[in-house]
Structures are given as structure tokens and as C-alpha cells.
Design an enzyme around this catalytic site. Structure first.
Site, PDB file in Angstrom:
ATOM      1  N   GLN A 139       3.955   7.670   1.909  1.00 36.77           N
ATOM      2  CA  GLN A 139       3.297   6.978   3.118  1.00 36.77           C
ATOM      3  C   GLN A 139       3.394   5.565   2.376  1.00 36.77           C
ATOM      4  O   GLN A 139       2.521   5.214   1.454  1.00 36.77           O
ATOM      5  CB  GLN A 139       1.953   7.288   3.134  1.00 36.77           C
TER       6      GLN A 139
ATOM      7  N   TRP B 285      -4.197   0.247   4.159  1.00 40.88           N
ATOM      8  CA  TRP B 285      -3.645   1.451   5.147  1.00 40.88           C
ATOM      9  C   TRP B 285      -3.016   0.807   6.501  1.00 40.88           C
ATOM     10  O   TRP B 285      -3.831   0.062   6.927  1.00 40.88           O
ATOM     11  CB  TRP B 285      -4.487   2.581   5.215  1.00 40.88           C
TER      12      TRP B 285
ATOM     13  N   ARG C  93      -1.042  18.094  11.852  1.00 41.28           N
ATOM     14  CA  ARG C  93      -0.210  17.002  11.035  1.00 41.28           C
ATOM     15  C   ARG C  93       0.246  17.840   9.881  1.00 41.28           C
ATOM     16  O   ARG C  93      -0.245  18.834   9.441  1.00 41.28           O
ATOM     17  CB  ARG C  93      -0.755  15.818  10.865  1.00 41.28           C
ATOM     18  N   ASP C  94       1.085  17.092   9.190  1.00 44.03           N
ATOM     19  CA  ASP C  94       1.456  17.300   7.613  1.00 44.03           C
ATOM     20  C   ASP C  94       2.330  18.417   7.490  1.00 44.03           C
ATOM     21  O   ASP C  94       1.800  19.201   6.700  1.00 44.03           O
ATOM     22  CB  ASP C  94       0.325  17.007   6.792  1.00 44.03           C
TER      23      ASP C  94
ATOM     24  N   TRP D  76       0.807  -0.882   0.076  1.00 39.10           N
ATOM     25  CA  TRP D  76       0.032   0.099  -0.051  1.00 39.10           C
ATOM     26  C   TRP D  76       0.937   1.294   0.041  1.00 39.10           C
ATOM     27  O   TRP D  76       1.711   1.404   0.630  1.00 39.10           O
ATOM     28  CB  TRP D  76      -0.778   0.034   1.307  1.00 39.10           C
TER      29      TRP D  76
ATOM     30  N   ASP E 110       0.100   9.098   0.248  1.00 41.16           N
ATOM     31  CA  ASP E 110       0.710  10.350   0.076  1.00 41.16           C
ATOM     32  C   ASP E 110       2.048  10.547  -0.217  1.00 41.16           C
ATOM     33  O   ASP E 110       2.843   9.855   0.346  1.00 41.16           O
ATOM     34  CB  ASP E 110       0.532  11.511   1.269  1.00 41.16           C
TER      35      ASP E 110
ATOM     36  N   GLU F 183      -5.712  18.708   5.113  1.00 45.70           N
ATOM     37  CA  GLU F 183      -4.853  17.837   5.471  1.00 45.70           C
ATOM     38  C   GLU F 183      -3.813  18.287   4.548  1.00 45.70           C
ATOM     39  O   GLU F 183      -4.063  19.288   3.601  1.00 45.70           O
ATOM     40  CB  GLU F 183      -5.049  16.258   5.161  1.00 45.70           C
TER      41      GLU F 183
ATOM     42  N   TRP G 184      -9.879   8.612  -0.580  1.00 44.54           N
ATOM     43  CA  TRP G 184      -9.978   7.834   0.656  1.00 44.54           C
ATOM     44  C   TRP G 184     -11.436   7.006   0.726  1.00 44.54           C
ATOM     45  O   TRP G 184     -11.333   6.098   1.562  1.00 44.54           O
ATOM     46  CB  TRP G 184      -9.802   8.813   2.129  1.00 44.54           C
TER      47      TRP G 184
ATOM     48  N   PHE H 110       3.866   9.684   9.753  1.00 45.48           N
ATOM     49  CA  PHE H 110       2.940  10.225   8.884  1.00 45.48           C
ATOM     50  C   PHE H 110       3.607  11.225   7.847  1.00 45.48           C
ATOM     51  O   PHE H 110       4.813  11.446   7.993  1.00 45.48           O
ATOM     52  CB  PHE H 110       1.813  10.888   9.679  1.00 45.48           C
ATOM     53  N   SER H 111       2.839  11.945   7.078  1.00 42.04           N
ATOM     54  CA  SER H 111       3.215  12.884   5.969  1.00 42.04           C
ATOM     55  C   SER H 111       4.369  13.995   6.797  1.00 42.04           C
ATOM     56  O   SER H 111       4.088  14.195   7.562  1.00 42.04           O
ATOM     57  CB  SER H 111       2.124  13.459   5.398  1.00 42.04           C
TER      58      SER H 111
HETATM   59  C1  FRU Z   1      -3.733  12.162   3.973  1.00 40.98           C
HETATM   60  C2  FRU Z   1      -3.223  11.846   5.220  1.00 40.98           C
HETATM   61  C3  FRU Z   1      -2.334  12.579   6.304  1.00 40.98           C
HETATM   62  C4  FRU Z   1      -1.539  11.781   6.973  1.00 40.98           C
HETATM   63  C5  FRU Z   1      -1.283  10.539   6.269  1.00 40.98           C
HETATM   64  C6  FRU Z   1      -1.327   9.144   6.848  1.00 40.98           C
HETATM   65  O1  FRU Z   1      -3.805  11.379   2.863  1.00 40.98           O
HETATM   66  O2  FRU Z   1      -4.273  11.371   6.064  1.00 40.98           O
HETATM   67  O3  FRU Z   1      -3.063  13.621   6.707  1.00 40.98           O
HETATM   68  O4  FRU Z   1      -0.341  12.375   7.599  1.00 40.98           O
HETATM   69  O5  FRU Z   1      -2.402  10.515   5.089  1.00 40.98           O
HETATM   70  O6  FRU Z   1      -1.075   8.226   6.040  1.00 40.98           O
END
Ligand code: FRU
Length: 489
Positions: free
Chosen positions: A63, A71, A176-177, A44, A47, A229, A315, A109-110
Site C-alpha cells: 500500500q 495515508w 476487503r483484503d 507513505w 500493508d 482486516e 494505525w 486497497f490490499s
Molecule cells: C489494513 C488496511 C486494509 C486496507 C488498507 C488500506 O491496514 O486498513 O484493510 O485494505 O489498509 O490502505
């Protein structure tokens, strides 16, 4: 018996003699497998992360679940390229880990990678610094997200997590991100990241990538039907004007409403502390298809181009798309430009010019492109359609009527793996011209469509029963040019 044994031995020897390159190539010919879009050999992905250029190499982190096709176990996968088109897989860069003492487990994560040319963080000149979200599953207490750092002093081949993580923590479950970049005007590092459920982008500054101070926030605007995000902030030149403007893009809402996710952006000003959108402008959508998400731009591009890669999925059904042994792919790298349309400034996106190097045999007539991987440019008059099919029961359709451009995947056979996958994408072309130019890239199960020079884009997955396609037209559709495209693997 002895003969069987010898035959078996011979077979094993023969297989082990296939050069490893060829073995790799074999794994990229499965049903639905994109031939010239990036996808992992197996498992899988979501991002793109840490897009950056360093000393002749473009890095694509992403990711990645090293253990399966859905996921989970999020870690940073890694690939490099010298031309943004042919990718070489490298080992997982930053892995999910557990703390045996507390029983906490942390997913990666991202986030971003920057190159620390001046050694501001103290890990070495030109060290690669990854700033990402630690998604910590605290034993018995649920989730906490904060920002962490890892570094590499060997061009990304090996990574160490910083001993004093986290580098930024506001004690929230959702935070995040981070996108980090060097802000030359004030000679400092800037970070943009989201408080997703408050629909807020925060900006921080730092002199050393380790200590961060909040400088501003952007909120109270845009589409808030889905959490925000993956923000990104970058300067883009306005076509025909000697002017650079700032663009804040982020992932979240989709033009078709809350069932899906998509990307929106704002044009405005960044003064080093915060972003303000132009007073006369609202959010705009980056793509009108279902499968362009979490797009971010490269840091340190050697030629100043703004190049974005997005994740080709949504998603809503990402965990169910019928591909095996991989799940998820990346868009072609897209160059972003800004154009003025009346008093509005909007993004225009097109595949990077280098994609022309992938062209193979020219397609001379519309009716027979043959393979399932090709590029084509057509003119479509009002009330026309281009149908790509395996027969009447299994097709996808590009259409133009009354100023509306559509892509329809409801008649492709394999769509029942998730109830919302079957859909028609549409976008209204301003001033409803009588004819439009449509350049599109088909790659087995992916289509990227650029209408009128990239002013409108639709990116979608589709699943026809085999890779071969027949093309038919309704109304006036003229082939301008087209090419088969070969495999990058
Ligand atoms: C976006 C997201 C981010 C997060 C990552 C987790 O697609 O949800 O916000 O960091 O994927 O895999």
C-alpha cells in the site's frame, strides 16, 4: 561572477556523475532510516500486498501513497528481490484512478497476487493476477468496496486492470483484503476476505479467478475489539510431527486492548469450503509489540516455507511517526512454524535463515555495539535488564522479571508526536523459566525481538535522538553472539 558560475557548473557535473546506485544509497542514511528493513525511498507505505515468488524473483507489493508521507491516494507500490533481503524498487504497479464520467475515484486497497500457471483466467500461462479491493469513492454517495482484478504478462513490470471489474461485489461499504491461493486438494482457487465490521471471514471458490462462489464463513470467535482486516489462510507443518495444520490469521485486535491494532490467529482445519478452529483452542496473538500489522504470507514459495512480512507500524500513530522523507517499513521476512506446547498448538516465528548473510563485524562485548543496526542473542536471568541508550534521558529497555518479558520505550526522548506511542510491551513466558533466550534485531528505529526461539515476539518502533547506541545491563545478562548488520541499499 564568472568563477562562481564555473564552480556551480563543476558542482552540477560532479553530482550528475555520481552513479545512480550511490545516489540511492545516500537516501538510506537519514536519521531513523532502517538499513536492512525494507522502506520506500520516499512517501507513505502500509500493508504488504501480493507477496509472491515467480521465476527467481520475490515480489513485494505494498500500500503506497505516491504523493505524500501520510495515508492517501492508495496505490500498489512494487519491489523485487532475489533473496528476500535486498530489494530493488520498481515503478508503481497499480495506481489510484478516477472515472471522469461519474467523477468516482478508486483507490487500490490490499490484496493478493497469484501466478496463473495453467492459464485458468485466460490472460496467459504464468500471468501474474492481482486480486485487490477497489475502494470506490462514489461522487455524492460515500464509499463502496468490492474486489477487482489486474494482470501482468511481463513478470509484474506492467499491469492492466481487467475490463469486467468488479469480480466480486456484495454491495457493502466494508468488504476487503482478499487473499487468494491455489487449493491443490480440490484443484481450485480459494479466496479468504473479511467483512470487517461483522468480524467475519468469508471463503469463496473459483475455477478461473474471474467468477467466485461463496463456500463458507468463519465468525463468532476471536477478539472483536477492533474491525477485522487482512485475513490469510495457510498450511503449516507441526514441528516434530508428520502433520500439517491450517492457520487463519488476521489483523485487528491488540493484546493491550482497543487503543491499538495487532494480529491474531486460529489453528484448525480447512476442508476446501470453510475453516473451523480446533475445539480446544482460542485465538492467539502473533506478536506482543505495537508494530507488526497486516502480515500476509507468500504464495508459490519454491521451498514450501511459510514466510510472512508485516507492516512495522500501528494505525494509532502511523501517520505521525517522525520519519522523513518516508513513513513506514516492513518487517524482516519471518518463517512461521507450529509447535505443540502441552495440548495447545502455537505459531513460532523467526527471521528467515538467510538473514545471517547480512552479518558483518562480530560484537564481542555487550557494552559497545557501536552502530544502530545489529543482531544480538543474549541470555537473561530473572530480574535483569538490557538498556540501549544515548544517555540517561534517552533509552529503551528489554527486561525480564517474574516470568514477564518487557520492552519499554517510554524513556526514549522522541515519543511525544502522539500521546499513545509511549508504551511498555509485555508478554508472560509460560512456566516462568529462570532464564530466557532473547534474539533481537535493532535497525535504527525498529526492534524485532524473538524470545525462546521465536515462541514470543515483540516488534516495536522507537526514536532515540541519534543512531549510535550504548548498552548497559542490570542483573545477569550474558551475550551469546552478536553482529553488526550492514545496509541492504
Ligand atoms: C489494513 C488496511 C486494509 C486496507 C488498507 C488500506 O491496514 O486498513 O484493510 O485494505 O489498509 O490502505
Amino acid at each position: 561572477m564568472r568563477n562562481y558560475f564555473l564552480a556551480f557548473l563543476f558542482f552540477c557535473l560532479a553530482v550528475s556523475c555520481i552513479p545512480s546506485k550511490e545516489k540511492e544509497a545516500n537516501t538510506y542514511s537519514e536519521l531513523y532510516r532502517p538499513r536492512y528493513h525494507f522502506s520506500p525511498a520516499k512517501n507513505w507505505i502500509n500493508d504488504p500486498n501480493g507477496l509472491v515468488y515467480l521465476q527467481g524473483e520475490y515480489h513485494l507489493f505494498y500500500q503506497y501513497n505516491p504523493f505524500g508521507t501520510t495515508w492517501g491516494h492508495m496505490s500498489w507500490g512494487h519491489a523485487v528481490s532475489t533473496d528476500l533481503l535486498h530489494w530493488k524498487h520498481l515503478p508503481v504497479a497499480i495506481e489510484e484512478y478516477a472515472n471522469p464520467a461519474t467523477q468516482d475515484s478508486t483507490m487500490i486497497f490490499s490484496g493478493t497476487v497469484v501466478v496463473d500457471h495453467a492459464n485458468s483466467a485466460g490472460f496467459g500461462v504464468d500471468a501474474m493476477i492481482a486480486i485487490y479491493t477497489s475502494n470506490v469513492h462514489k461522487s455524492g454517495q460515500g464509499i463502496a468496496q468490492h474486489q477487482s482484478l489486474a494482470y501482468s504478462t511481463d513478470k509484474g513490470r506492467t499491469w492492466k486492470r481487467y475490463a469486467d471489474n468488479p469480480i466480486l461485489d456484495i454491495q457493502r461499504k466494508d468488504f476487503r483484503d482478499p487473499k487468494v491461493f491455489w487449493y491443490e486438494a480440490a484443484k481450485k482457487w480459494v479466496m479468504a476476505l473479511v467483512v470487517p465490521d461483522l468480524f467475519k471471514v468469508q471463503f469463496y471458490e473459483s475455477s478461473n479467478l474471474l467468477k467466485w462462489q461463496l463456500t463458507g464463513e468463519f465468525t463468532g470467535a476471536g477478539d472483536t475489539t477492533r474491525v477485522w482486516e487482512c485475513p490469510d489462510l495457510y498450511q503449516v507443518k507441526v514441528d516434530g510431527a508428520n502433520e500439517m495444520r491450517w492457520v487463519l490469521s488476521l489483523s485487528g485486535a491488540h493484546p493491550q486492548g482497543s487503543k491499538f491494532v495487532g494480529m491474531q490467529y486460529f489453528v484448525g482445519e480447512f476442508d476446501g469450503n470453510t475453516f473451523r478452529k480446533d475445539a480446544n483452542s482460542e485465538h492467539q496473538f502473533l506478536d506482543y509489540g505495537k508494530d507488526f500489522y497486516a502480515g500476509i504470507t507468500f504464495n508459490d514459495m519454491p521451498d514450501q516455507r511459510t514466510i510472512m512480512i508485516g507492516w512495522l507500524n500501528n494505525w494509532t500513530y502511523a501517520n505521525q511517526v517522525p520519519t522523513h522523507p518516508w513513513r513506514g517499513a516492513m518487517s524482516l521476512p519471518r518463517e512461521l512454524r507450529l509447535v505443540k506446547v502441552e495440548d495447545k498448538i502455537q505459531l513460532v516465528s523467526n527471521p528467515i535463515k538467510e538473514v545471517t548473510s547480512l552479518r558483518q563485524k562480530e560484537i564481542e562485548i555487550l557494552s559497545q555495539p557501536g552502530s544502530g543496526s545489529f543482531e544480538m542473542e543474549i541470555h537473561m536471568a530473572d530480574s535483569s535488564q538490557l538498556i540501549l541508550s544515548q544517555g540517561a534521558e534517552d533509552k529503551i529497555v528489554l527486561g525480564y522479571a517474574n516470568g514477564q518479558f518487557i520492552f519499554d520505550r517510554t524513556k526514549s526522548k522522541n515519543h511525544s508526536f502522539q500521546k499513545d506511542f509511549s508504551s511498555v510491551e509485555s508478554v508472560l513466558i509460560a512456566s516462568k523459566p529462570l532464564e530466557i533466550t532473547v534474539r533481537f534485531f535493532v535497525d535504527q528505529s525498529v526492534i524485532e525481538i524473538f524470545v525462546n526461539g521465536g515462541a514470543y515476539t515483540i516488534t516495536d518502533q522507537f526514536f532515540l535522538e541519534s543512531g549510535k547506541m550504548t548498552l548497559q545491563t542490570v542483573g545477569v545478562v550474558k551475550l551469546q553472539r552478536g553482529w553488526e548488520i550492514g545496509s541492504i541499499w
